[in-house]
Write a protein that holds these residues in place. Structure first.
Motif, mmCIF file in Angstrom:
data_model
loop_
_atom_site.group_PDB
_atom_site.id
_atom_site.type_symbol
_atom_site.label_atom_id
_atom_site.label_comp_id
_atom_site.label_asym_id
_atom_site.label_seq_id
_atom_site.Cartn_x
_atom_site.Cartn_y
_atom_site.Cartn_z
ATOM 1 N N THR A 130 6.662 0.914 7.530
ATOM 2 C CA THR A 130 7.318 0.127 6.604
ATOM 3 C C THR A 130 7.296 -1.553 6.752
ATOM 4 O O THR A 130 7.101 -2.362 6.150
ATOM 5 C CB THR A 130 8.779 0.589 6.204
ATOM 6 O OG1 THR A 130 8.866 2.080 5.815
ATOM 7 C CG2 THR A 130 9.231 -0.018 5.093
ATOM 8 N N GLY A 131 7.448 -1.522 8.269
ATOM 9 C CA GLY A 131 7.509 -2.974 8.668
ATOM 10 C C GLY A 131 6.099 -3.572 8.346
ATOM 11 O O GLY A 131 6.217 -4.844 7.936
ATOM 12 N N ARG A 189 14.250 -0.804 16.225
ATOM 13 C CA ARG A 189 15.095 -2.110 16.729
ATOM 14 C C ARG A 189 14.559 -3.332 17.054
ATOM 15 O O ARG A 189 15.021 -4.467 16.980
ATOM 16 C CB ARG A 189 15.941 -1.363 17.484
ATOM 17 C CG ARG A 189 17.051 -0.558 16.997
ATOM 18 C CD ARG A 189 18.219 0.014 17.976
ATOM 19 N NE ARG A 189 17.565 0.876 18.839
ATOM 20 C CZ ARG A 189 17.497 2.451 18.638
ATOM 21 N NH1 ARG A 189 17.888 2.558 17.700
ATOM 22 N NH2 ARG A 189 17.118 3.212 19.908
ATOM 23 N N ILE A 190 13.493 -3.209 18.064
ATOM 24 C CA ILE A 190 12.716 -4.185 18.526
ATOM 25 C C ILE A 190 12.265 -5.064 17.382
ATOM 26 O O ILE A 190 12.541 -6.379 17.330
ATOM 27 C CB ILE A 190 11.693 -3.930 19.448
ATOM 28 C CG1 ILE A 190 12.243 -3.320 20.820
ATOM 29 C CG2 ILE A 190 10.677 -5.061 20.009
ATOM 30 C CD1 ILE A 190 11.309 -2.449 21.800
ATOM 31 N N TRP A 191 11.552 -4.620 16.447
ATOM 32 C CA TRP A 191 11.018 -5.281 15.382
ATOM 33 C C TRP A 191 11.845 -5.977 14.670
ATOM 34 O O TRP A 191 11.924 -7.194 14.178
ATOM 35 C CB TRP A 191 10.112 -4.137 14.345
ATOM 36 C CG TRP A 191 9.408 -4.691 13.206
ATOM 37 C CD1 TRP A 191 8.138 -5.432 13.210
ATOM 38 C CD2 TRP A 191 10.101 -4.893 11.918
ATOM 39 N NE1 TRP A 191 8.149 -5.760 11.790
ATOM 40 C CE2 TRP A 191 9.147 -5.431 10.778
ATOM 41 C CE3 TRP A 191 11.376 -4.751 11.370
ATOM 42 C CZ2 TRP A 191 9.428 -6.062 9.753
ATOM 43 C CZ3 TRP A 191 11.675 -4.726 10.147
ATOM 44 C CH2 TRP A 191 10.769 -5.511 9.363
ATOM 45 N N PHE A 218 0.826 -1.210 -0.044
ATOM 46 C CA PHE A 218 -0.028 -0.063 -0.018
ATOM 47 C C PHE A 218 0.941 1.518 -0.041
ATOM 48 O O PHE A 218 0.300 2.360 -0.501
ATOM 49 C CB PHE A 218 -0.884 -0.172 1.352
ATOM 50 C CG PHE A 218 -0.284 0.069 2.585
ATOM 51 C CD1 PHE A 218 -0.010 1.153 3.091
ATOM 52 C CD2 PHE A 218 0.044 -1.254 3.138
ATOM 53 C CE1 PHE A 218 0.694 1.043 4.301
ATOM 54 C CE2 PHE A 218 0.721 -1.154 4.595
ATOM 55 C CZ PHE A 218 1.074 -0.144 5.126
ATOM 56 N N LEU A 219 2.115 1.161 0.516
ATOM 57 C CA LEU A 219 3.069 2.567 0.435
ATOM 58 C C LEU A 219 3.403 2.922 -0.863
ATOM 59 O O LEU A 219 3.579 4.002 -1.169
ATOM 60 C CB LEU A 219 4.229 2.153 1.199
ATOM 61 C CG LEU A 219 4.171 1.989 2.896
ATOM 62 C CD1 LEU A 219 5.550 1.854 3.444
ATOM 63 C CD2 LEU A 219 3.520 3.235 3.387
ATOM 64 N N GLN A 220 3.073 1.887 -1.950
ATOM 65 C CA GLN A 220 3.611 2.388 -3.345
ATOM 66 C C GLN A 220 2.551 3.482 -3.839
ATOM 67 O O GLN A 220 2.999 4.505 -4.734
ATOM 68 C CB GLN A 220 3.440 1.324 -4.301
ATOM 69 C CG GLN A 220 3.779 1.321 -5.586
ATOM 70 C CD GLN A 220 5.381 1.467 -5.840
ATOM 71 O OE1 GLN A 220 6.114 1.008 -5.114
ATOM 72 N NE2 GLN A 220 5.830 1.929 -7.068
ATOM 73 N N ALA A 261 12.973 -6.123 4.354
ATOM 74 C CA ALA A 261 12.685 -6.952 3.428
ATOM 75 C C ALA A 261 12.602 -8.678 4.140
ATOM 76 O O ALA A 261 11.907 -9.291 4.075
ATOM 77 C CB ALA A 261 13.432 -7.070 2.264
ATOM 78 N N LYS A 262 13.654 -8.735 5.221
ATOM 79 C CA LYS A 262 13.606 -10.001 6.011
ATOM 80 C C LYS A 262 12.393 -10.149 6.793
ATOM 81 O O LYS A 262 12.276 -11.120 7.222
ATOM 82 C CB LYS A 262 14.808 -9.954 6.446
ATOM 83 C CG LYS A 262 14.932 -9.171 7.985
ATOM 84 C CD LYS A 262 16.160 -9.620 9.026
ATOM 85 C CE LYS A 262 16.086 -8.679 10.228
ATOM 86 N NZ LYS A 262 14.941 -8.137 10.732
ATOM 87 N N GLY A 263 11.865 -8.969 6.973
ATOM 88 C CA GLY A 263 10.520 -9.424 7.742
ATOM 89 C C GLY A 263 9.231 -9.660 7.203
ATOM 90 O O GLY A 263 8.100 -9.796 8.036
#
Length: 343
Positions: free
Chosen positions: A29-30, A104-106, A11-13, A52-54
Motif C-alpha cells: 500500500t505504501g 512503522r519505519i515507513w 494499481f491496487l484498484q 495517504a500522507k506518504g
C-alpha cells in the motif's frame, strides 16, 4: 457549475480479490501511494488514517495532511490486531510482526513529506506528536448534523450503533446490560462479531444487525441515551446522537472527551463518562445517568452537536488552508510554528 474532479487510482484498484482480501496487499500500500504523480500541483491536501500522507512531493509544493489517526494497527492497537487476526504466534505471526515493523519505519519517515499536520481531535494531536514528533492543528471533522432531527421525547430504552468489531467493545455494553435486566438495550450494526454477540445476548438486549439510515436515526432519536464504549480517535456516532437530542454515556478516554460535555465538566452537560472499560463501570454510569434525571436537556444536546457541523468544518478548513498558503509563499519555515495549536 464546478468542474467534476478526476479520480486517479493506483494499481491496487485492479489487483485480484483486493476487495475481499485487502489485508493481503498491506505491504504494497505504501508503494501504491507513492505511484501518484502530483508534480503538476502546487497544493496537496491528503486525508490520512494510514498511508495517504506518504504521497511524494517536492520542495516547491505545499502538503497539508489531515490525519484521522497514525495507522492504529502499526502503533496503538498493534498487539490487539495481531490477536484478533490470530497472528500473535507462529511463523505467520513473526512475518506479520516484521511487516508491521517495516510499516512503522515507513510511516515515521513519510511524516517528513508533510508541511502542516491537521489533527481531527486533541487526542489524535497527542498521538501525532508521540508518533512523529510533529506539532499539529486541531480541526474537528464534519458531522452531518442537518440529517438528524431533534426528538425531545425519549422512550425507555438505550441504544448503541457500531460496527461489530472487537475494539468497539460492544460485548462490554451487552454484558453491562445483562447485569441490569430491568433496562432495555438496542444494538444496531453488523460485523465479524455479530454471531458471537448474538450467542451471548440476554433477553433485555435486542440485536438488530445492519439497518438503513432512517431506522438508525429513529432509534437514536427515541432512545433514553446513546452508549459508547470504544476508545476512539474522534467518534462521529456520539455527535449524531446528540444531534437527535440524545445524551451520551461514553468511555471517558479519547475523542469522546471532546465531543461530549460530561456531567461533572460544567453546566449544560450532554452526557457522562465511565472510567474503565468494564461492565461494572458502565453499569454504574447508567445508574448515575438515571439518578441525574432531567439535567440532560435534548435542546442543549442538539446545540452542542451543531458545533461539529459540516458548515463549521468548511469554514475552518478554508481558513486554515488560506493561511497556510499565504505563509508558505512568504516564509515556509514559519508555517508550522504559526498554525500549530498544540504538541
Amino acid at each position: 457549475m464546478l468542474p467534476v474532479p478526476s479520480i486517479t487510482t493506483t494499481f491496487l484498484q485492479r489487483a485480484p480479490f483486493v476487495r475481499r482480501s485487502f489485508w493481503n496487499y498491506l505491504p504494497l500500500t505504501g508503494l501504491a501511494v507513492e505511484t501518484h504523480d502530483l508534480r503538476d500541483h502546487d497544493l496537496i491536501v491528503s486525508s490520512s488514517h494510514a498511508f495517504a500522507k506518504g504521497v511524494l512531493t517536492t520542495a516547491e509544493q505545499l502538503h497539508v495532511s489531515y490525519v484521522h489517526s497514525p495507522m492504529r494497527y502499526a502503533w496503538d492497537l498493534h498487539h490487539q490486531y495481531l490477536a484478533d487476526y490470530k497472528l500473535d504466534s507462529g511463523a505467520k505471526g513473526w512475518l506479520a510482526r516484521w511487516m508491521f515493523h517495516r510499516l512503522r519505519i515507513w510511516d515515521r519517515q513519510t511524516a517528513n513529506n508533510v508541511d502542516l499536520f491537521l489533527a481531527n481531535s486533541r487526542h489524535v494531536q497527542q498521538r501525532i506528536w508521540r508518533t512523529y514528533r510533529r506539532r499539529s492543528r486541531v480541526l474537528y471533522p464534519p458531522v452531518r448534523t442537518s440529517s438528524f432531527t431533534l426528538q425531545p421525547v425519549k422512550e425507555d430504552f438505550y441504544v448503541t450503533v457500531s460496527r461489530l468489531v472487537s475494539y468497539k467493545r460492544v460485548d462490554l455494553i451487552v454484558d453491562a446490560f445483562r447485569a441490569m435486566p430491568q433496562r432495555k438495550l438496542v444494538v444496531i450494526g453488523s460485523g465479524p462479531d455479530l454471531d458471537a454477540l448474538r450467542a451471548r445476548c440476554p433477553q433485555n438486549v435486542e440485536l438488530m444487525g445492519w439497518q438503513p439510515d432512517e431506522v438508525v436515526q429513529d432509534y437514536m432519536g427515541r432512545a433514553r441515551a446513546f452508549v459508547f464504549a470504544a476508545h476512539e480517535d474522534f467518534g462521529i456516532s456520539p455527535v449524531e446522537a446528540q444531534a437527535c437530542g440524545t445524551p451520551v454515556i461514553a468511555y471517558g478516554v479519547g475523542g469522546a472527551c471532546e465531543t461530549v460535555r460530561g456531567l461533572h465538566d460544567g453546566p449544560e452537560p450532554t452526557g457522562l463518562f465511565f472510567a474503565q472499560q468494564t461492565p461494572e463501570s458502565l453499569a454504574a454510569a447508567v445508574d448515575e445517568f438515571e439518578a441525574a434525571g432531567a439535567v440532560f436537556d435534548p435542546h442543549r444536546c442538539r446545540q452542542w452537536a451543531e458545533t461539529f457541523s459540516e458548515e463549521r468544518f468548511l469554514r475552518e478548513f478554508a481558513d486554515v488552508i488560506e493561511r497556510a498558503w499565504d505563509l508558505w509563499r512568504r516564509s515556509p519555515l514559519e508555517l508550522e510554528p504559526a498554525l500549530a495549536d498544540g504538541p
